[in-house]
Design a protein around this motif. Structure first.
Motif: not given
Ligand SMILES: CC(C)(COP(=O)(O)OP(=O)(O)OC[C@H]1O[C@@H](n2cnc3c(N)ncnc32)[C@H](O)[C@@H]1OP(=O)(O)O)[C@@H](O)C(=O)NCCC(=O)NCCS
Length: 448
Positions: A120-149
């Motif tokens: 999440e921290a890596a996707f939050s970067q946005g410093l000028p002169n980096t490949p992430m400059a100007g990006s506004s990327i939102h990452v979502v995690s959650g309980n999307f997976i139901t599992a069984k033993p």
């Protein structure tokens, strides 16, 4: 925490402007094709352990900016091992599955939680002169997976090791439609509130098939190699399954091959296993014609093979109309029979649908691809490309460094596939001597 990578002026001038423009134009068709397509990208935890997270995040952000919908699943095996070592808990695998007791599960949760924050921290970067400059990327995690033993198998209780029971497709789709990147840890939850440790490739495969992804991409720290140690560019499911059985059960590559086959069997059109150690591997696989990894598809490539005497009639039938209209140089039955060992054929249900010859010029480490044809009723379905990939592999195996073609009507097909215009002087001496000046074929060469 990842450190930001600055783009310097020196990086920018490495590529000649003309090359840069050409490169950008070459990439354009892929950008159009992949726009709005859904990719599930998983990686071995080793990629992150070896410092590759930041670059992978740059690449995923770029895909996102180009309109691709991404689910990202970072594997965590070495990170879990580190947590276990810290707590002096022995690591135990049986049949490739981590036996996960309560103490091990705590280590798993710690490792996956820390990894999630780093991503999440890596996707939050946005410093000028980096490949992430100007990006506004939102990452979502959650309980999307139901599992069984996994349960108790052959007397082994796998405890908190689990398998996917259900993927909440609607919830993931909602996030993707809202422009978010979905980030999943190799963990699943049961209706009773328990947490289960999942195998990353299995999770990636289940998600890809249940959300009807267009591609499953797994970055593996081990490459897909043939028995000579050469990279394999394409496998059908049966070949992938055979290869898989030669690898140890706990091996990430084996689990990735198996997951790729499951996904393709469940309807995902393509699965790719990409070398994790290669910087920009995902981009190279997606935007370069030849790719850098191994593509696994449903269609059997088994019918793509070297020709035998039984194929003579089928080849003659296939090329006769092309010889008549002048597309191919007439050979005649006897010449073809003598040259049969140089031919490869694409056979389906006893019918020859395609052929190509590879004539070696051993001293020059060059090969000529000739008599290349696909049955008209099957053209435009990618069979030509597969045949060319087969010929290229065959040429590499035979120690050739360059492949050339002579053509009067198919120049653009070859240019689009990485061949460069050349002159008669670029051909091997023995080939120059028999060049037909009346036919005036154009010459194209590709480095292998
Ligand atoms: C050239 C040939 C082998 C390609 O086989 P194929 O299975 O149709 O190839 P693929 O499906 O991988 O590629 C199809 C693409 O090639 C294009 N293509 C087909 N023939 C072409 C030609 N002569 N020149 C340029 N592009 C051509 C198609 O329009 C299609 O483009 P698209 O992907 O943008 O829609 C096949 O068209 C053929 O047998 N042609 C007649 C024989 C011949 O010309 N052989 C080459 C002698 S050197």
């Amino acid at each position: 925490m990842p450190t930001s990578k600055l783009i310097t002026e020196n990086d920018a001038v490495e590529l000649h402007p003309k090359q840069f423009v050409q490169w950008l134009r070459d990439v354009a068709p892929y950008v159009h094709t992949f726009h709005n397509k859904t990719f599930v990208i998983a990686c071995a935890g080793e990629l992150i352990e070896n410092g590759g997270l930041e670059d992978l995040v740059f690449d995923i952000s770029l895909l996102k900016a180009m309109g691709m919908r991404i689910v990202f699943i970072p594997g965590a095996r070495p990170q879990i091992e580190a947590q276990l070592a810290l707590r002096q808990i022995p690591s135990e695998f049986v049949n490739g599955i981590r036996v996960t007791n309560a103490a091990t599960l705590e280590a798993v949760k710690e490792a996956c939680g820390a990894l999630r924050l780093s991503v999440e921290a890596a996707f939050s970067q946005g410093l000028p002169n980096t490949p992430m400059a100007g990006s506004s990327i939102h990452v979502v995690s959650g309980n999307f997976i139901t599992a069984k033993p996994v349960g108790v198998l052959d007397g082994v209780d796998y405890q908190h090791a689990g398998v996917v029971r259900k993927v909440n497709r609607e919830a993931i789709e909602t996030q993707l439609n809202a422009g978010q990147i979905v980030l999943l840890s190799p963990l699943g939850f049961s209706p009773t509130g328990e947490v289960f440790n999942l195998l990353t490739p299995d999770l990636a495969s289940a998600v890809a098939s249940q959300i009807h992804a267009d591609k499953l991409i797994i970055l593996s720290h081990e490459d897909v190699l043939d028995e000579h140690g050469e990279p394999i560019q394409a496998l059908d499911i049966r070949q992938a399954e055979t290869l898989e059985t030669h690898l140890p059960v706990e091996n990430f590559l084996r689990q990735s091959l198996s997951a790729a086959c499951d996904a393709v069997n469940a309807g995902v059109p393509r699965a790719h296993i990409v070398p994790a150690k290669l910087d920009g591997g995902v981009l190279l696989e997606l935007f370069q014609h030849d790719g850098v990894g191994c593509m696994i598809t449903q269609n059997s490539l088994e019918s793509l093979r070297e020709a035998t005497a039984e194929d003579l009639g089928g080849i003659l039938q296939l090329i006769a109309p092309l010889e008549q209209d002048g597309t191919l140089v007439p050979r005649g039955r006897e010449k073809l029979e003598a040259e049969l060992p140089f031919f490869s054929v694409l056979e389906y249900d006893g019918i020859i649908l395609g052929c190509a010859a590879l004539y070696p010029f051993k001293e020059d480490h060059m090969g000529e691809m000739a008599c290349f044809s696909i049955d008209p009723s099957m053209q435009g379905m990618g069979l030509g490309e597969r045949m060319m990939a087969h010929i290229e592999n065959r040429a590499r195996r035979e120690g050739m460094k360059e492949l050339f073609v002579l053509t009067t009507r198919t120049a653009h097909w070859f240019i689009k596939r990485g061949f460069m215009p050349a002159t008669v002087n670029d051909l091997p001496d023995n080939r120059q001597k028999i060049y037909n000046w009346q036919r005036k074929s154009q010459i194209f060469i590709k480095k292998l």
